[in-house]
Structures are given as C-alpha cells and as structure tokens.
Design an enzyme around this catalytic site. Structure first.
Site, PDB file in Angstrom:
ATOM      1  N   HIS A  17       0.829  -1.205   0.000  1.00 28.11           N
ATOM      2  CA  HIS A  17       0.000   0.000   0.000  1.00 28.11           C
ATOM      3  C   HIS A  17       0.869   1.262   0.000  1.00 28.11           C
ATOM      4  CE1 HIS A  17      -3.151  -2.603   2.231  1.00 28.11           C
ATOM      5  NE2 HIS A  17      -3.597  -2.427   0.994  1.00 28.11           N
ATOM      6  N   LYS A  41     -18.138  -7.037   7.059  1.00 29.12           N
ATOM      7  CA  LYS A  41     -16.785  -7.580   7.037  1.00 29.12           C
ATOM      8  C   LYS A  41     -16.243  -7.664   8.466  1.00 29.12           C
ATOM      9  CE  LYS A  41     -12.906  -7.139   3.898  1.00 29.12           C
ATOM     10  NZ  LYS A  41     -12.097  -6.269   3.079  1.00 29.12           N
ATOM     11  N   SER A 127      -2.722  -7.774   2.540  1.00 30.97           N
ATOM     12  CA  SER A 127      -3.223  -7.670   3.915  1.00 30.97           C
ATOM     13  C   SER A 127      -3.621  -9.035   4.458  1.00 30.97           C
ATOM     14  CB  SER A 127      -4.409  -6.710   3.980  1.00 30.97           C
ATOM     15  OG  SER A 127      -3.993  -5.393   3.739  1.00 30.97           O
TER      16      SER A 127
END
Length: 151
Positions: A17, A41, A127
């Site tokens: 990122h 989520k 991630s």
C-alpha cells in the site's frame, strides 16, 4: 487540483500500500486514503487502529489525507471532488478484478481509474497474508510500515 482517492480496507496497511501511495503522490496534488467501512466484514484491526496506522505512516506528507466512507466509491469521489481512483496491481488476477470494477465505475460516473504496478519486491504482500502471519505469531514486521504494530 488533481485529487485521487486510494480506497481499501487497509486491514492492515502494508508496504505494498505505502509503495502505491508514495508513488501516487508524485502523480497527484493530493491522495486521499479512503478507508471503506463495510459492516458485513470482520476486520482484524478496528477502524481507529487502521486510521492510526495510516495517519502515523504519512504524518509528514501534506499531500496525503485519511478519510473513511460508506457506500459506493464513486459517490465518495463526488463528495470529495476527486476525479481519479488510484489502484495498485500485484498480479494478473488483480488486473482482471480491478478492470471490472474500473469499467463499472466509469459507467456510473466520469471517474478515471489509474493503475500502478506494485514494485517487484513488494508484489507478494497482501493484507490477508499479513493477517495470517500475525494470527500465527510470525514476524510480520518486514511486510508493514513501522506504524503497524500489534501489542
């Protein structure tokens, strides 16, 4: 002003990122790191922790802002007057997935998506991999900025 948003969940922020963000600020006047909020989520890190990781990582970069949003990314773009969505690509699978989203966003609005290839030394980082390493008590520190630390 050329303003781009870099949307994601950033659960957590990774060196992949930061690679895209650091390169994106050379292309745009401002990059808004837009943390999407999805109630369905299950995140490893709270919204506050994710915001802290990002804010601290870019505290000395005035061209970077951190915001949260719900709903469609294109609606958030309109809200903050951003004409570009910045996305990173690690592999061909990312491209196919992101291409479909970019076409949909373009159909819904005049938003242009800009893709940057993740630097080769960081293209394997995701991630989900970082979360797996953390869950299994592995050393995740070479995969994330120094601001991302689990206590």
């Amino acid at each position: 002003m050329k303003r781009a948003i870099f949307p994601g969940s950033f659960d957590p922020l990774t060196l992949g990122h930061t690679d895209i963000i650091n390169r994106g600020i050379t292309l745009f006047d401002e990059v808004i790191i837009a943390i999407g909020i999805n109630a369905e989520k299950n995140y490893m890190f709270t919204l506050e922790e994710r915001m802290h990781f990002i804010t601290e990582a870019f505290k000395d970069e005035p061209k970077v802002k951190v915001m949260t949003y719900k709903g469609l990314t294109v609606d958030f773009c309109k809200e903050v007057d951003a004409h570009f969505i910045l996305r990173g690509l690690r592999n061909p699978g990312d491209f196919e997935f992101e291409k479909a989203i970019a076409h949909t966003n373009r159909k819904l609005s005049e938003i242009e998506t800009v893709f940057l290839l993740t630097s080769s030394g960081k293209s394997y980082i995701s991630s989900s991999i970082v979360r797996d390493v953390i869950r299994n008590n592995g050393d995740y520190t070479s995969l994330v900025p120094d601001t991302v630390r689990v206590s």
